[in-house]
Design a protein around this motif. Sequence first.
Motif, PDB file in Angstrom:
ATOM      1  N   ASP A 220      38.024  24.449  28.885  1.00 38.30           N
ATOM      2  CA  ASP A 220      38.086  25.390  27.672  1.00 38.30           C
ATOM      3  C   ASP A 220      38.269  26.681  27.688  1.00 38.30           C
ATOM      4  O   ASP A 220      37.354  27.202  28.824  1.00 38.30           O
ATOM      5  CB  ASP A 220      36.586  25.023  26.900  1.00 38.30           C
ATOM      6  CG  ASP A 220      36.476  23.553  26.515  1.00 38.30           C
ATOM      7  OD1 ASP A 220      37.279  23.227  25.450  1.00 38.30           O
ATOM      8  OD2 ASP A 220      35.791  22.870  27.191  1.00 38.30           O
ATOM      9  N   TRP A 221      38.829  27.347  26.904  1.00 35.87           N
ATOM     10  CA  TRP A 221      39.112  28.989  26.889  1.00 35.87           C
ATOM     11  C   TRP A 221      39.040  29.413  25.459  1.00 35.87           C
ATOM     12  O   TRP A 221      39.300  28.553  24.541  1.00 35.87           O
ATOM     13  CB  TRP A 221      40.362  29.069  27.539  1.00 35.87           C
ATOM     14  CG  TRP A 221      40.413  28.729  29.014  1.00 35.87           C
ATOM     15  CD1 TRP A 221      40.745  27.579  29.409  1.00 35.87           C
ATOM     16  CD2 TRP A 221      40.381  29.333  30.233  1.00 35.87           C
ATOM     17  NE1 TRP A 221      41.007  27.211  30.773  1.00 35.87           N
ATOM     18  CE2 TRP A 221      40.789  28.609  31.228  1.00 35.87           C
ATOM     19  CE3 TRP A 221      40.270  30.655  30.259  1.00 35.87           C
ATOM     20  CZ2 TRP A 221      40.621  29.035  32.588  1.00 35.87           C
ATOM     21  CZ3 TRP A 221      40.083  31.137  31.586  1.00 35.87           C
ATOM     22  CH2 TRP A 221      40.367  30.409  32.876  1.00 35.87           C
TER      23      TRP A 221
ATOM     24  N   SER B  50      43.785  30.033  34.675  1.00 36.34           N
ATOM     25  CA  SER B  50      43.057  31.366  34.613  1.00 36.34           C
ATOM     26  C   SER B  50      44.283  32.383  34.637  1.00 36.34           C
ATOM     27  O   SER B  50      44.140  33.179  33.695  1.00 36.34           O
ATOM     28  CB  SER B  50      42.364  31.356  35.972  1.00 36.34           C
ATOM     29  OG  SER B  50      41.470  30.600  36.083  1.00 36.34           O
TER      30      SER B  50
ATOM     31  N   TRP C  46      45.092  34.660  30.911  1.00 37.80           N
ATOM     32  CA  TRP C  46      44.898  36.002  31.125  1.00 37.80           C
ATOM     33  C   TRP C  46      46.391  36.618  30.680  1.00 37.80           C
ATOM     34  O   TRP C  46      46.345  37.691  29.897  1.00 37.80           O
ATOM     35  CB  TRP C  46      44.523  36.287  32.517  1.00 37.80           C
ATOM     36  CG  TRP C  46      44.459  37.831  32.775  1.00 37.80           C
ATOM     37  CD1 TRP C  46      45.391  38.712  33.494  1.00 37.80           C
ATOM     38  CD2 TRP C  46      43.442  38.679  32.064  1.00 37.80           C
ATOM     39  NE1 TRP C  46      44.958  39.862  33.521  1.00 37.80           N
ATOM     40  CE2 TRP C  46      43.769  40.129  32.609  1.00 37.80           C
ATOM     41  CE3 TRP C  46      42.700  38.528  31.264  1.00 37.80           C
ATOM     42  CZ2 TRP C  46      43.318  41.345  32.331  1.00 37.80           C
ATOM     43  CZ3 TRP C  46      41.722  39.619  31.037  1.00 37.80           C
ATOM     44  CH2 TRP C  46      42.088  41.086  31.218  1.00 37.80           C
TER      45      TRP C  46
ATOM     46  N   GLN D 187      40.401  28.461  20.074  1.00 34.22           N
ATOM     47  CA  GLN D 187      40.135  27.699  21.301  1.00 34.22           C
ATOM     48  C   GLN D 187      41.151  27.099  22.062  1.00 34.22           C
ATOM     49  O   GLN D 187      42.062  26.339  21.268  1.00 34.22           O
ATOM     50  CB  GLN D 187      38.939  26.659  21.168  1.00 34.22           C
ATOM     51  CG  GLN D 187      38.305  25.830  22.180  1.00 34.22           C
ATOM     52  CD  GLN D 187      37.518  25.042  21.715  1.00 34.22           C
ATOM     53  OE1 GLN D 187      37.062  24.666  20.552  1.00 34.22           O
ATOM     54  NE2 GLN D 187      37.130  24.137  22.913  1.00 34.22           N
TER      55      GLN D 187
ATOM     56  N   CYS E 285      37.613  34.479  26.788  1.00 32.40           N
ATOM     57  CA  CYS E 285      36.066  33.897  27.202  1.00 32.40           C
ATOM     58  C   CYS E 285      36.095  32.720  27.892  1.00 32.40           C
ATOM     59  O   CYS E 285      37.027  31.932  27.615  1.00 32.40           O
ATOM     60  CB  CYS E 285      35.303  34.011  25.985  1.00 32.40           C
ATOM     61  SG  CYS E 285      35.162  35.289  24.864  1.00 32.40           S
ATOM     62  N   ARG E 286      35.510  32.576  29.001  1.00 28.08           N
ATOM     63  CA  ARG E 286      35.656  31.448  30.005  1.00 28.08           C
ATOM     64  C   ARG E 286      34.226  30.410  29.339  1.00 28.08           C
ATOM     65  O   ARG E 286      34.282  29.362  29.561  1.00 28.08           O
ATOM     66  CB  ARG E 286      35.218  31.724  31.294  1.00 28.08           C
ATOM     67  CG  ARG E 286      36.524  32.365  32.153  1.00 28.08           C
ATOM     68  CD  ARG E 286      37.647  30.993  32.323  1.00 28.08           C
ATOM     69  NE  ARG E 286      37.067  30.145  33.034  1.00 28.08           N
ATOM     70  CZ  ARG E 286      36.980  30.208  34.314  1.00 28.08           C
ATOM     71  NH1 ARG E 286      37.294  30.932  35.097  1.00 28.08           N
ATOM     72  NH2 ARG E 286      36.632  28.771  34.848  1.00 28.08           N
TER      73      ARG E 286
ATOM     74  N   MET F 172      37.044  24.224  33.880  1.00 36.11           N
ATOM     75  CA  MET F 172      38.623  24.953  33.618  1.00 36.11           C
ATOM     76  C   MET F 172      39.263  24.484  32.328  1.00 36.11           C
ATOM     77  O   MET F 172      40.295  24.838  31.995  1.00 36.11           O
ATOM     78  CB  MET F 172      39.646  24.704  34.779  1.00 36.11           C
ATOM     79  CG  MET F 172      39.123  24.948  36.003  1.00 36.11           C
ATOM     80  SD  MET F 172      38.702  26.806  36.062  1.00 36.11           S
ATOM     81  CE  MET F 172      40.253  27.375  36.131  1.00 36.11           C
TER      82      MET F 172
ATOM     83  N   ARG G 102      41.346  39.363  37.739  1.00 36.32           N
ATOM     84  CA  ARG G 102      41.472  38.154  36.819  1.00 36.32           C
ATOM     85  C   ARG G 102      43.250  37.801  36.800  1.00 36.32           C
ATOM     86  O   ARG G 102      43.692  36.615  36.340  1.00 36.32           O
ATOM     87  CB  ARG G 102      41.300  38.410  35.308  1.00 36.32           C
ATOM     88  CG  ARG G 102      39.815  38.774  34.945  1.00 36.32           C
ATOM     89  CD  ARG G 102      39.411  38.900  33.678  1.00 36.32           C
ATOM     90  NE  ARG G 102      39.192  37.606  32.806  1.00 36.32           N
ATOM     91  CZ  ARG G 102      38.821  37.763  31.561  1.00 36.32           C
ATOM     92  NH1 ARG G 102      38.269  38.942  31.301  1.00 36.32           N
ATOM     93  NH2 ARG G 102      38.541  36.635  30.882  1.00 36.32           N
TER      94      ARG G 102
END
Length: 230
Positions: free
Chosen positions: A150-151, A115, A119, A138, A163-164, A148, A44
């Motif tokens: 929303d996280w 990403s 992380w 969120q 969470c993806r 890509m 990750r």
Amino acid sequence: MDIKNLYGQFCPVSMASEVICTRWTPLVMRELLCGSIRFNDIRRGVPRMSPTLLSKRLKELELAGVLRTVPSARGTQEYHLTPAGEELRPLIIGIGNWGQRWIESRLSLRNLDPSLLMWDIRRNFDPDPRPERRCTIQFLYPELPEAMRDWWLVVDRDGTDLCRVDPGFDVDILITADLRAMTSVWMGMNRLVDEIETGAIRIDAPPGLERQVKEWMKLSVFAPQQRMVD
């Protein structure tokens, strides 16, 4: 290790470079030094590195005595730094500090990666004290492709999960941001308050939670470095 890539010199700089200067290896070391011990967690932190190459680099570091593999309670394999690996900490941090000070911001922000950013944010997220009940945050990056965009960070007393996929909980805090602006704040190049004022970042939450999430979001470990270039 590929013998074609060996320098063939007795100099300690040469021999050390054969271990830690192969492609991706400094970034793998960064992840290990930041506390990642499971394969998927290391991945990750290097999302553009293939699993096959990551496995190869980890094996090379093990053969070089930089890390050791340890069976976990789950029956999987964990990667733990040896004293030799831990001794590389000031070197890897020093490379990052140099980059923060001397690489121009337009170059630093050229390769935006949601990403890696999320992380890193999750890894340094520090609710203190932790909320009494679960808090779901969120992050929405409207300019990104849907996959890509929303996280979610789910914070509870046991830890913080990234969470993806929508975890299915009610959202307590919504942070809508331009990816470049959020990355710039994370790296200490711009202040959160300034990006909020320009509208590049917006936090929708009750006043108490908005204040808390601003305190919970720490910056990159390299952010305190004084930049020598704009």
